[in-house]
Design a protein around this motif. Structure first.
Motif, PDB file in Angstrom:
ATOM      1  N   HIS A  13      -1.924 -10.453  -1.313  1.00 26.35           N
ATOM      2  CA  HIS A  13      -1.541  -9.198  -0.645  1.00 26.35           C
ATOM      3  C   HIS A  13      -1.205  -8.118  -1.668  1.00 26.35           C
ATOM      4  CE1 HIS A  13      -0.147  -6.662   2.592  1.00 26.35           C
ATOM      5  NE2 HIS A  13       0.953  -6.426   1.904  1.00 26.35           N
ATOM      6  N   ARG A  14      -0.440  -8.485  -2.701  1.00 24.51           N
ATOM      7  CA  ARG A  14      -0.095  -7.515  -3.735  1.00 24.51           C
ATOM      8  C   ARG A  14      -1.343  -7.022  -4.463  1.00 24.51           C
ATOM      9  NH1 ARG A  14       4.069 -11.073  -4.325  1.00 24.51           N
ATOM     10  NH2 ARG A  14       3.111 -12.112  -6.089  1.00 24.51           N
ATOM     11  N   PHE A  15      -2.271  -7.923  -4.737  1.00 27.67           N
ATOM     12  CA  PHE A  15      -3.497  -7.547  -5.437  1.00 27.67           C
ATOM     13  C   PHE A  15      -4.346  -6.587  -4.605  1.00 27.67           C
ATOM     14  CE2 PHE A  15      -8.035  -8.216  -6.220  1.00 27.67           C
ATOM     15  CZ  PHE A  15      -8.106  -7.910  -7.567  1.00 27.67           C
ATOM     16  N   LEU A  16      -4.451  -6.860  -3.319  1.00 26.59           N
ATOM     17  CA  LEU A  16      -5.358  -6.083  -2.481  1.00 26.59           C
ATOM     18  C   LEU A  16      -4.749  -4.812  -1.912  1.00 26.59           C
ATOM     19  CD1 LEU A  16      -7.133  -8.905  -0.489  1.00 26.59           C
ATOM     20  CD2 LEU A  16      -8.018  -7.582  -2.407  1.00 26.59           C
ATOM     21  N   ARG A  17      -3.508  -4.870  -1.455  1.00 27.26           N
ATOM     22  CA  ARG A  17      -3.013  -3.778  -0.628  1.00 27.26           C
ATOM     23  C   ARG A  17      -1.843  -2.983  -1.148  1.00 27.26           C
ATOM     24  NH1 ARG A  17      -3.875  -5.570   5.535  1.00 27.26           N
ATOM     25  NH2 ARG A  17      -5.971  -6.286   5.235  1.00 27.26           N
ATOM     26  N   LEU A  18      -0.893  -3.604  -1.697  1.00 24.78           N
ATOM     27  CA  LEU A  18       0.331  -2.878  -2.027  1.00 24.78           C
ATOM     28  C   LEU A  18       0.085  -1.813  -3.080  1.00 24.78           C
ATOM     29  CD1 LEU A  18       3.045  -5.660  -2.086  1.00 24.78           C
ATOM     30  CD2 LEU A  18       2.564  -4.018  -0.295  1.00 24.78           C
ATOM     31  N   ARG A  19       0.845  -0.736  -2.966  1.00 30.49           N
ATOM     32  CA  ARG A  19       0.748   0.321  -3.972  1.00 30.49           C
ATOM     33  C   ARG A  19       0.948  -0.292  -5.346  1.00 30.49           C
ATOM     34  NH1 ARG A  19       0.985   5.499  -1.911  1.00 30.49           N
ATOM     35  NH2 ARG A  19       1.516   5.566   0.273  1.00 30.49           N
ATOM     36  N   GLY A  20       0.089   0.096  -6.250  1.00 30.90           N
ATOM     37  CA  GLY A  20       0.180  -0.457  -7.598  1.00 30.90           C
ATOM     38  C   GLY A  20      -0.770  -1.620  -7.796  1.00 30.90           C
ATOM     39  N   GLY A  21      -1.306  -2.198  -6.710  1.00 23.12           N
ATOM     40  CA  GLY A  21      -2.275  -3.278  -6.834  1.00 23.12           C
ATOM     41  C   GLY A  21      -3.601  -2.740  -7.359  1.00 23.12           C
ATOM     42  N   ARG A  22      -4.407  -3.611  -7.957  1.00 23.45           N
ATOM     43  CA  ARG A  22      -5.670  -3.184  -8.553  1.00 23.45           C
ATOM     44  C   ARG A  22      -6.615  -2.546  -7.541  1.00 23.45           C
ATOM     45  NH1 ARG A  22      -7.882  -7.978 -12.035  1.00 23.45           N
ATOM     46  NH2 ARG A  22      -5.735  -8.589 -12.325  1.00 23.45           N
ATOM     47  N   ALA A  23      -6.767  -3.174  -6.404  1.00 22.31           N
ATOM     48  CA  ALA A  23      -7.678  -2.633  -5.390  1.00 22.31           C
ATOM     49  C   ALA A  23      -7.177  -1.282  -4.880  1.00 22.31           C
ATOM     50  CB  ALA A  23      -7.830  -3.610  -4.234  1.00 22.31           C
ATOM     51  N   VAL A  54      -4.817   7.502   0.479  1.00 23.76           N
ATOM     52  CA  VAL A  54      -5.275   6.142   0.750  1.00 23.76           C
ATOM     53  C   VAL A  54      -4.330   5.553   1.785  1.00 23.76           C
ATOM     54  CG1 VAL A  54      -5.648   3.848  -0.218  1.00 23.76           C
ATOM     55  CG2 VAL A  54      -6.249   5.871  -1.557  1.00 23.76           C
ATOM     56  N   ILE A  55      -4.912   4.956   2.820  1.00 20.30           N
ATOM     57  CA  ILE A  55      -4.084   4.349   3.868  1.00 20.30           C
ATOM     58  C   ILE A  55      -4.473   2.885   4.055  1.00 20.30           C
ATOM     59  CG2 ILE A  55      -3.665   6.513   5.102  1.00 20.30           C
ATOM     60  CD1 ILE A  55      -5.870   5.719   7.067  1.00 20.30           C
ATOM     61  N   GLU A  56      -3.527   2.123   4.565  1.00 15.33           N
ATOM     62  CA  GLU A  56      -3.794   0.729   4.916  1.00 15.33           C
ATOM     63  C   GLU A  56      -4.095   0.657   6.401  1.00 15.33           C
ATOM     64  OE1 GLU A  56      -1.177  -2.402   3.560  1.00 15.33           O
ATOM     65  OE2 GLU A  56      -0.323  -1.004   2.108  1.00 15.33           O
ATOM     66  N   THR A  57      -5.198   0.017   6.737  1.00 18.47           N
ATOM     67  CA  THR A  57      -5.531  -0.197   8.135  1.00 18.47           C
ATOM     68  C   THR A  57      -5.527  -1.694   8.394  1.00 18.47           C
ATOM     69  OG1 THR A  57      -7.919  -0.385   7.768  1.00 18.47           O
ATOM     70  CG2 THR A  57      -7.027   1.844   8.067  1.00 18.47           C
ATOM     71  N   GLY A  58      -5.742  -2.081   9.613  1.00 21.21           N
ATOM     72  CA  GLY A  58      -5.819  -3.499   9.933  1.00 21.21           C
ATOM     73  C   GLY A  58      -7.011  -4.172   9.280  1.00 21.21           C
ATOM     74  N   GLY A  60      -8.107  -3.241   6.112  1.00 21.87           N
ATOM     75  CA  GLY A  60      -8.034  -3.089   4.664  1.00 21.87           C
ATOM     76  C   GLY A  60      -7.645  -1.679   4.277  1.00 21.87           C
ATOM     77  N   LEU A  61      -8.055  -1.282   3.083  1.00 25.28           N
ATOM     78  CA  LEU A  61      -7.729   0.043   2.567  1.00 25.28           C
ATOM     79  C   LEU A  61      -8.798   1.049   2.966  1.00 25.28           C
ATOM     80  CD1 LEU A  61      -6.654  -0.963  -1.032  1.00 25.28           C
ATOM     81  CD2 LEU A  61      -5.174  -0.280   0.844  1.00 25.28           C
ATOM     82  N   GLN A  62      -8.370   2.285   3.146  1.00 24.48           N
ATOM     83  CA  GLN A  62      -9.302   3.340   3.523  1.00 24.48           C
ATOM     84  C   GLN A  62      -8.923   4.616   2.784  1.00 24.48           C
ATOM     85  OE1 GLN A  62      -9.130   4.461   7.669  1.00 24.48           O
ATOM     86  NE2 GLN A  62     -11.312   4.916   7.676  1.00 24.48           N
ATOM     87  N   GLY A  63      -9.908   5.233   2.136  1.00 32.60           N
ATOM     88  CA  GLY A  63      -9.698   6.517   1.478  1.00 32.60           C
ATOM     89  C   GLY A  63     -10.022   7.627   2.465  1.00 32.60           C
ATOM     90  N   VAL A  64      -9.165   8.630   2.558  1.00 27.89           N
ATOM     91  CA  VAL A  64      -9.344   9.724   3.511  1.00 27.89           C
ATOM     92  C   VAL A  64      -9.372  11.042   2.746  1.00 27.89           C
ATOM     93  CG1 VAL A  64      -8.370  10.910   5.516  1.00 27.89           C
ATOM     94  CG2 VAL A  64      -8.101   8.430   5.284  1.00 27.89           C
ATOM     95  N   VAL A  65     -10.450  11.814   2.946  1.00 25.39           N
ATOM     96  CA  VAL A  65     -10.568  13.155   2.357  1.00 25.39           C
ATOM     97  C   VAL A  65     -10.694  14.124   3.523  1.00 25.39           C
ATOM     98  CG1 VAL A  65     -11.926  14.673   0.885  1.00 25.39           C
ATOM     99  CG2 VAL A  65     -11.707  12.251   0.302  1.00 25.39           C
ATOM    100  N   GLU A  66      -9.826  15.144   3.563  1.00 22.82           N
ATOM    101  CA  GLU A  66      -9.805  16.090   4.677  1.00 22.82           C
ATOM    102  C   GLU A  66      -9.879  17.518   4.168  1.00 22.82           C
ATOM    103  OE1 GLU A  66      -6.986  13.964   7.955  1.00 22.82           O
ATOM    104  OE2 GLU A  66      -5.991  14.811   6.189  1.00 22.82           O
ATOM    105  N   CYS A  67     -10.525  18.367   4.961  1.00 17.58           N
ATOM    106  CA  CYS A  67     -10.552  19.797   4.691  1.00 17.58           C
ATOM    107  C   CYS A  67      -9.802  20.466   5.837  1.00 17.58           C
ATOM    108  CB  CYS A  67     -11.984  20.311   4.609  1.00 17.58           C
ATOM    109  SG  CYS A  67     -12.063  22.072   4.253  1.00 17.58           S
ATOM    110  N   HIS A  68      -8.754  21.211   5.520  1.00 15.45           N
ATOM    111  CA  HIS A  68      -7.886  21.800   6.538  1.00 15.45           C
ATOM    112  C   HIS A  68      -8.158  23.282   6.791  1.00 15.45           C
ATOM    113  CE1 HIS A  68      -5.457  18.176   6.655  1.00 15.45           C
ATOM    114  NE2 HIS A  68      -5.584  18.143   5.349  1.00 15.45           N
TER     115      HIS A  68
END
Length: 125
Positions: A13-23, A54-58, A60-68
């Motif tokens: 879990h730390r490797f894949l998801r937590l802030r600071g993990g490689r993934a 970057v957000i965590e979803t059910g 995995g990880l997802q990168g979000v880029v938005e134009c406001h």
């Protein structure tokens, strides 16, 4: 002969998801790269309104880029020919070739779609 495989769920879990993990760090790098490309590709001042996270979803990880920017949808999807009418005054005022022009309405020819976010995603992979 037998093989025993044990998965340490906490370390995984730390490797894949937590802030600071490689993934997580890799996803941050990629998402930021896409956002920077989008800022450069965006027309006018629209690039200043681009954010990323970057957000965590059910799943995995997802990168979000938005134009406001308020006109982002019209730039990304384009517009059909349309008529522009004044909202608060009786006439529209604008400049054409350095000359001030007044008109009761303008027949806008429409704009071609400019999917700068899609291009940024393809280039930032």
């Amino acid at each position: 002969m037998s093989v025993d495989v044990r998965i340490d769920q906490g370390r995984l879990h730390r490797f894949l998801r937590l802030r600071g993990g490689r993934a997580y760090r890799k996803m941050q790098e990629r998402t930021e790269r896409v956002a920077r490309i989008a800022e450069a590709e965006a027309p006018g001042r629209m690039g200043r309104t681009i954010t990323w996270r970057v957000i965590e979803t059910g799943r995995g990880l997802q990168g979000v880029v938005e134009c406001h920017h308020r006109a982002a949808r019209y730039v990304l999807e384009g517009t059909r020919p349309h008529i522009i009418r004044p909202r608060r005054k009786r006439v529209l005022r604008f400049e054409v070739g350095g000359r001030e022009v007044f008109a009761a309405l303008v027949r806008h020819p429409g704009t071609r779609a400019n999917n700068f976010l899609g291009r940024a995603l393809r280039r930032g992979r």
